[in-house]
Design a protein around this motif. Structure first.
Motif, PDB file in Angstrom:
ATOM      1  N   VAL A 137     108.904  75.928  57.791  1.00 15.28           N
ATOM      2  CA  VAL A 137     108.255  76.105  58.284  1.00 15.28           C
ATOM      3  C   VAL A 137     107.050  74.959  58.840  1.00 15.28           C
ATOM      4  O   VAL A 137     106.028  75.169  57.835  1.00 15.28           O
ATOM      5  N   GLU A 138     106.874  74.783  60.639  1.00 17.52           N
ATOM      6  CA  GLU A 138     105.718  73.835  60.366  1.00 17.52           C
ATOM      7  C   GLU A 138     104.610  74.770  60.457  1.00 17.52           C
ATOM      8  O   GLU A 138     104.304  76.026  60.555  1.00 17.52           O
TER       9      GLU A 138
ATOM     10  N   ILE B 267     102.007  77.421  59.646  1.00 20.25           N
ATOM     11  CA  ILE B 267     101.876  77.859  58.615  1.00 20.25           C
ATOM     12  C   ILE B 267     101.576  77.658  57.398  1.00 20.25           C
ATOM     13  O   ILE B 267     101.158  77.786  56.102  1.00 20.25           O
TER      14      ILE B 267
ATOM     15  N   LYS C 139     108.874  84.269  58.363  1.00 19.87           N
ATOM     16  CA  LYS C 139     108.178  83.408  59.948  1.00 19.87           C
ATOM     17  C   LYS C 139     109.277  82.933  59.672  1.00 19.87           C
ATOM     18  O   LYS C 139     110.236  82.406  60.591  1.00 19.87           O
ATOM     19  N   MET C 140     110.154  82.687  58.221  1.00 20.29           N
ATOM     20  CA  MET C 140     111.399  82.272  59.324  1.00 20.29           C
ATOM     21  C   MET C 140     112.809  82.867  59.561  1.00 20.29           C
ATOM     22  O   MET C 140     113.379  82.520  59.776  1.00 20.29           O
TER      23      MET C 140
ATOM     24  N   ASP D 217     111.787  84.113  62.585  1.00 23.07           N
ATOM     25  CA  ASP D 217     112.846  82.171  64.061  1.00 23.07           C
ATOM     26  C   ASP D 217     113.789  82.086  64.024  1.00 23.07           C
ATOM     27  O   ASP D 217     114.216  81.125  64.609  1.00 23.07           O
ATOM     28  N   LEU D 218     114.746  81.842  63.034  1.00 26.08           N
ATOM     29  CA  LEU D 218     116.474  81.624  62.049  1.00 26.08           C
ATOM     30  C   LEU D 218     116.460  83.043  62.755  1.00 26.08           C
ATOM     31  O   LEU D 218     118.230  83.214  62.264  1.00 26.08           O
ATOM     32  N   ASN D 219     116.495  84.447  63.103  1.00 26.05           N
ATOM     33  CA  ASN D 219     116.412  84.964  63.329  1.00 26.05           C
ATOM     34  C   ASN D 219     117.823  85.560  62.815  1.00 26.05           C
ATOM     35  O   ASN D 219     118.850  86.446  62.281  1.00 26.05           O
ATOM     36  N   MET D 220     117.591  85.620  60.561  1.00 22.40           N
ATOM     37  CA  MET D 220     118.013  85.787  59.928  1.00 22.40           C
ATOM     38  C   MET D 220     118.075  87.617  59.842  1.00 22.40           C
ATOM     39  O   MET D 220     117.033  88.111  60.576  1.00 22.40           O
TER      40      MET D 220
END
Lengths: 281, 281
Positions: free
Chosen positions: B109-110, B112, B159-160, B163-166
């Motif tokens: 994750v960039e 932050i 956020k991960m 963003d990755l739709n987990m």
């Protein structure tokens, strides 16, 4: 056939299928479907109860000077083809649906992305693994299908799935070719008539390389030299790379042994084409 | 309570639970369980049918000069504690099970991750997101529980997942503190008696900062200055950072407005401790 644009809607559909115990097959594409895609889709339909395909020209896998903007698109044609083979869901998200404002997470497979196309296209595979990771989380497929034409991509995705312990089986399907041997690719649409004719030399040269190996040649440099000579003497194409590598690790194979991948990327005018062949030595 | 060391075995157990329609709660830990961990585990047990915890000191989130080798370990004690609160499965993989020979995939994750602990510990959050991504794929939890003590970590993981739709809900639970206010941490075990006494100043100074804000102070620099002065005048501790940031983005908040996070990292001897407080302005 349902056409879905929103992630949440697709997740709802998938969950309903899974509750019924259905298996999910998935074919991620950038659209402009050709017979190569259709062979993946047909395989998925044979293997699974429910097949989802995605059509998304993924911006994060294109470099700043690459062909993102002019990548060929034909959604209507794609939908007809998908329907004709029996796809259950076509997922066509907007760019903002996949990469909303403030997006900042990337998946990267190291080392095996440093060579071949990864060397010519820095950041390309990071974009590929990121979007495929996202799509796998959205579709939660039992099996996902990729073409052997993008041999490095298939290997990188298999490695991501293995390393991140993802719950999907990655199945790599054979290259589908035009009558003259040119590997099917959406980018073939870019070629002028003359370039299209010249491009057949890629597979011809790979077949000659195969013949050399079958005759006993084990020197990787000689094989590369032969392909290079043939392409340079017969066309104006610009060679990006021609490499002989170990099929499982993409490490250089100066002396051929075991499973070997001969891979190349060649530019005809502005159009960069890739092709490859695998051999057992 | 089952103790599981192999990924494949855990996946089999999880699949059986899911087939029965059970919800899965998950608490990833590095072991040496304290009341902070136990509060996460107890929350998971309340929310879910089946609770898995992992105990794995993750090498990829430690820098080369950090405390990976001496990180406190007490598997026997941890198992007793886990059993006593009613954990269903403890997952204790070997390092080679999580990072086998040839491992090469990382999730990052960039942005932050550039500030606060990410600045002091380069690569730390890449290690955290990679292992948590793997564990989420293995455990496939409905809900996962993290402590607010690692505020940036909780935000990065959220956020991960977004963003990755987990397919997991990340739940952040309040900091559990010792009687004198020191935030529970496995690393508190490193502290000498004297350091342990001094360390109470972290929460004291955060409470004073809170009071300043409640009295109307909105200047981030003044708040940082007050905390810094207090710690430096009363202890020999070495300040790594004291920051006032927006709670949702970790962007600098020179003027306090909305949801605010006051976060700090301070070294007592060799032991780096973190703490934080959130405020609505």
């Amino acid at each position: 056939m349902r056409i879905v644009e929103k992630i949440a809607d697709l997740k709802t559909i998938i969950r309903a299928q899974k509750r019924e115990g259905k298996t999910i097959g998935f074919v991620p594409t950038m659209g402009y479907l050709h017979k190569g895609h259709l062979s993946l889709i047909e395989t998925s339909i044979r293997h699974n109860d429910f097949t989802v395909i995605s059509i998304f020209v993924n911006p994060t896998q294109f470099g700043p000077n690459e062909d993102f903007d002019r990548y060929p698109r034909d959604i209507e044609g794609d939908l007809k083809k998908a329907e004709s083979v029996g796809v259950d869901v076509v997922f066509i998200p907007a760019k903002e649906e996949m990469y909303p404002q403030g997006y900042m997470t990337y998946v990267n497979v190291e080392k095996i992305t440093d060579s071949l196309c990864g060397k010519s296209r820095p950041g390309h595979f990071r974009g590929v693994t990121t979007i495929v990771n996202k799509l796998f989380n959205i579709v939660e497929p039992d099996r996902a299908y990729f073409g052997q034409k993008d041999a490095q991509q298939a290997l990188v995705i298999k490695k991501m799935v293995e390393d991140l312990n993802m719950n999907v089986e990655v199945i790599v399907c054979p290259i589908v070719r035009e009558e003259d041997g040119l590997a099917m690719s959406s980018r073939n649409a870019y070629l002028s008539d003359e370039e299209r004719k010249s491009a057949a030399i890629l597979y011809e040269s790979l077949l000659e390389a195969k013949e050399m190996v079958e005759m006993g040649e084990r020197d990787g440099k000689k094989i590369v030299g032969h392909i290079k000579n043939k392409i340079e003497s017969k066309t104006n194409a610009e060679i990006d790379y021609i490499e002989v590598v170990k099929a499982s690790t993409l490490e250089n194979a100066d002396i051929l042994e075991g499973e070997i991948l001969i891979a190349l990327a060649v530019k005809f005018g502005q159009t960069r084409l890739i092709d490859n062949i695998t051999l057992s030595c």
